[in-house]
Design a protein around this motif. Structure first.
Motif: not given
Length: 362
Positions: A238-242, A316-322
């Motif tokens: 997911a970090a790679r997509l961000w 929801a619940g606490g995941a985060l990407g930026f």
């Protein structure tokens, strides 16, 4: 003494966190990939290959699929949805645009009243029911965050303009994930990797989102069901997509989205209403369907963002990407101890985000 991220993870675990992954790309290179804690029950320790359900933090995958279709010249943000999907015009929705769908402004924030867990996995049934549903009569609801319906609407628009008629899953995998070398983001979790999924614990907002150790999110039936508004990921994938966004739409020599288009995503959507209770009072939806932070909102104070131009999305619940476009920094935080408050006293967001900045930017 470890790195700032390692220390922040240790503090989060000491305060009750169960399992964590933190990954970060800086200037297009993976510079952080740290895992800790337990995946749950008999799953053992979390490692970099442990898969987490990140709920709406996975919306970046679906949004990117639509942006790629725009880049391919197959649709335009300003065109009406009915010009692509005629059935969507039922009940006065004929003037709504692709941009309205992308920015949660089509007045369909709720699942169909007769939806069942099984029907949520039936793509044709879901999009047909949403197309013929009436939008909310309250204009404020037309601007409400579409937590679970958004992915079907945006995904169907992107799918309908595909010249070869691929399914949503094939489209997003072949046009978004594959060009970036990503193999660990799924909108339906394959049976072959389900043993690698972390067990979700805790609560999400209560009501229909309440999660316990035996909640359906942890079942094979749930994992087998398509979720275009969420995703199963590893933090490194997911970090790679961000990182695509942090690098202005180009990663490792491949360009999916123009840099000037990504710049437009930093502008808040054209409405006077906040995202709504589910997304949180500080969440401002941008023109690209992602949240915008930094100088635009107070999210830098809450979540630890340091830059003035930040695209992000919570789950929801606490995941985060930026993606911090100024710092060329992309981060994904995954965990499995869900919280029912924002911000929760034990919530790891801010300390982990600040720790990543400290390790990379000093």
């Amino acid at each position: 003494m470890g790195s700032a991220v390692e220390n922040a993870i240790d503090r989060a675990l000491s305060r009750g966190e169960v399992g964590l992954q933190v990954a970060a790309y800086h200037r297009g290179e993976l510079v952080v990939d740290i895992s800790a804690g337990q995946a749950g029950e008999d799953r053992g320790e979390v490692d970099s290959g442990t898969i987490f359900w990140v709920a709406s933090a996975g919306k970046v995958s679906t949004a990117t699929a639509l942006h790629v279709q725009v880049e391919r010249g197959l649709l335009d943000y300003g065109q009406t949805i009915v010009s692509i999907w005629p059935e969507f015009g039922a009940h006065g929705k004929e003037s709504l645009t692709v941009r309205d769908a992308l920015t949660h402004r089509v007045g369909l924030p709720d699942l169909p009243s007769d939806a069942t867990p099984e029907l949520l996995g039936d793509w044709e049934w879901m999009v047909e029911r949403l197309a013929r549903s009436a939008p909310s009569d309250d204009p404020a609801h037309r601007n409400t965050y579409h937590a679970r319906t958004w992915g079907y609407i945006v995904g169907e628009i992107a799918r309908r303009v595909d010249p070869v008629g691929r399914s949503f899953e094939d489209l997003v995998r072949e046009e978004v994930h594959a060009p970036l070398g990503i193999t660990e983001i799924w909108h339906r979790l394959p049976e072959s990797v389900q043993p690698d999924a972390a067990v979700v614990k805790g609560e999400i907002l209560g009501g229909e989102f309440t999660v316990t150790a035996d909640h359906e999110i942890n079942t094979a039936a749930y994992r087998d069901r398509i979720d275009p508004s969420g995703a199963w990921v590893t933090a490194r994938a997911a970090a790679r997509l961000w990182a695509l966004y942090a690098q202005g739409g180009e990663l490792d020599g491949g360009r999916l989205v123009p840099a000037d288009r990504i710049e437009t995503f930093l502008a808040p959507r054209a409405c006077a209403f906040p995202a709504g209770a589910i997304a949180g009072p500080r969440a401002v939806i941008g023109m690209g369907g992602l949240m915008v932070g930094g100088a635009v909102t107070a999210c830098d104070e809450l979540l630890g963002f340091r830059g003035n131009r930040v695209l992000w999305h919570p789950g929801a619940g606490g995941a985060l990407g930026f993606a911090d476009l100024d710092a060329e920094l992309a981060v994904m935080i995954c965990h499995n101890e869900f919280f029912d408050e924002r911000p929760h006293p034990q919530h790891p967001f801010a300390s982990l985000v600040r720790a990543v900045y400290a390790d990379i930017a000093g």
